[in-house]
Design an enzyme around this catalytic site. Structure first.
Site, PDB file in Angstrom:
ATOM      1  N   CYS A 143       0.656  -1.576  -0.269  1.00  0.00           N
ATOM      2  CA  CYS A 143      -0.053  -0.384   0.220  1.00  0.00           C
ATOM      3  C   CYS A 143       0.616   1.232  -0.230  1.00  0.00           C
ATOM      4  O   CYS A 143       1.722   1.558   0.908  1.00  0.00           O
ATOM      5  CB  CYS A 143      -0.751   0.079   1.113  1.00  0.00           C
ATOM      6  N   CYS A 146      -0.457   4.070   2.833  1.00  0.00           N
ATOM      7  CA  CYS A 146      -0.512   4.028   3.472  1.00  0.00           C
ATOM      8  C   CYS A 146       1.115   4.405   4.018  1.00  0.00           C
ATOM      9  O   CYS A 146       1.279   5.101   5.322  1.00  0.00           O
ATOM     10  CB  CYS A 146      -0.369   2.370   4.076  1.00  0.00           C
ATOM     11  N   ASP A 147       1.824   3.737   2.750  1.00  0.00           N
ATOM     12  CA  ASP A 147       3.378   3.695   3.946  1.00  0.00           C
ATOM     13  C   ASP A 147       4.321   4.671   2.760  1.00  0.00           C
ATOM     14  O   ASP A 147       5.211   5.039   3.028  1.00  0.00           O
ATOM     15  CB  ASP A 147       4.196   2.484   3.458  1.00  0.00           C
TER      16      ASP A 147
END
Ligand code: NAP
Length: 321
Positions: A143, A146-147
């Site tokens: 992701c 997200c990261d």
């Protein structure tokens, strides 16, 4: 069967999954006054929520995946559907008076309904190479939204050549110093517009014909070992601190195995009316066998599935259109 013969606890429709397909089905079902329950899953994240920007949903030129999901959910719940965060484990055919329905078993309870719409989508596929499991969450990610921010001014690799890989690689250039797309062939699968953007982005380079052998590092990723399939078959190690894996999807349909027909990869076989091989079970979105997996096609499937479920339930109740 008449309304009076159906026990009170029996719902008209259970929708399993709360991505674009499931939420659109919920919108249509509840707006048609069907008693509707959405089983959202306790931890499963819809792919749309981790998509940075959606720019191909008709009528909305640009919206973050998270916002679009939030809007779909609010709109679906406004018409009276109930949502529960429970994981579906199995489902089975259940006799109900003169006809039959379905019992859906979750990790918490069992629910009965006259119809079920399976809209559980698909999960990211893993590479299955040494280092992947060990370094998960410590440099390996599925992701970018997200990261990505953890990789400011660092070098990262993106594995894959489809729409997701290229779109997420482009997103990662907001943070990373360099993004290397590692692809097993010498041509991308992604849409032409995404390819053009990637080829003209100075932060992106490519490792063509590369098969990932292993992900290196202890405590964190320090490199990606790749075998080059053309030339002498030499190995290269990319000095990256992050590896983002986007090599496609596997359907989330385990709870339906042996209940409805699927193809060899586990995708549910549904006809153009979203009917599966079992009466009363419909399917929609990325978990079905089809050619184009997009938010807009998932929404279309969801609307059709809910409409067909409504016709089916009305017929069971003896009040066909
Ligand atoms: P995909 O289209 O199936 O592409 C997967 C990519 O990973 C392919 O390039 C494939 O290589 C590669 N791959 C597969 N298995 C591999 C392995 N074991 N090792 C190395 N590489 C491997 O998957 P996706 O990109 O996740 O997209 C999924 C669906 O969502 C698609 O239908 C896509 O169109 C849709 N989507 C659309 C958008 C958009 O419209 N903006 C954005 C994201 C996703 P090969 O090319 O050699 O097969």
């Amino acid at each position: 069967m008449t309304d009076r013969e159906i026990p009170d606890d029996v719902l008209d429709c259970i929708i399993i999954g709360a991505g674009p397909a499931g939420l659109t089905a919920a919108l249509y079902a509840s707006r048609s006054a069907m008693k509707t329950l959405i089983l959202e899953g306790s931890s499963t994240v819809s792919q749309v929520t981790v998509t940075d920007m959606v720019e191909n949903y008709p009528g909305i030129p640009e919206v973050s995946g998270f916002d679009l999901h939030d809007r779909l959910r609010t709109q679906a719940l406004a018409f009276g559907a109930t949502a529960k965060m429970e994981d579906v484990i199995s489902m089975e055919n259940t006799p109900l008076g003169l006809s039959h329905g379905w019992t859906v078993n979750t990790n918490i309870a069992s629910y009965r309904a006259l119809s079920v719409i399976a809209a559980t989508g698909a999960r990211w596929r893993s590479l299955g190479v040494p280092g992947e499991k060990e370094l998960m969450g410590r440099g390996i990610s599925y992701c970018a939204t997200c990261d990505g921010p953890f990789y400011r001014d660092r070098s990262v690799a993106v594995v894959g050549g489809g729409n997701t890989a290229v779109q997420e690689a482009l997103y990662l250039t907001k943070f990373a110093e360099k993004v290397t797309i590692v692809h097993r062939r010498d041509r991308l699968r992604a849409a032409a517009i995404l390819q053009d953007r990637a080829f003209s982005n100075e932060k992106i380079d490519f490792c063509w014909d590369g098969i990932v052998e292993r992900i290196e590092g202890t405590g964190g990723v320090s490199g990606l070992r790749v075998k080059k399939m053309k030339g002498n078959g030499e190995y290269v190690t990319l000095p990256v601190e992050g590896v983002f894996i986007f090599i496609g999807l596997d359907p989330l349909t385990e709870y339906l195995m042996g209940v409805v027909n699927t193809d060899k990869d586990g995708y549910i076989i549904a006809d153009s009316r979203m009917r599966t091989s079992e009466k009363g079970v419909f399917a929609a979105g990325d978990c079905i066998a089809k050619s184009l997996r997009q938010i807009v096609t998932a929404c279309g499937d969801g609307a059709t599935a809910a409409y067909e479920a409504e016709l089916y339930v009305d017929e069971l109740k003896g009040r066909p259109y």
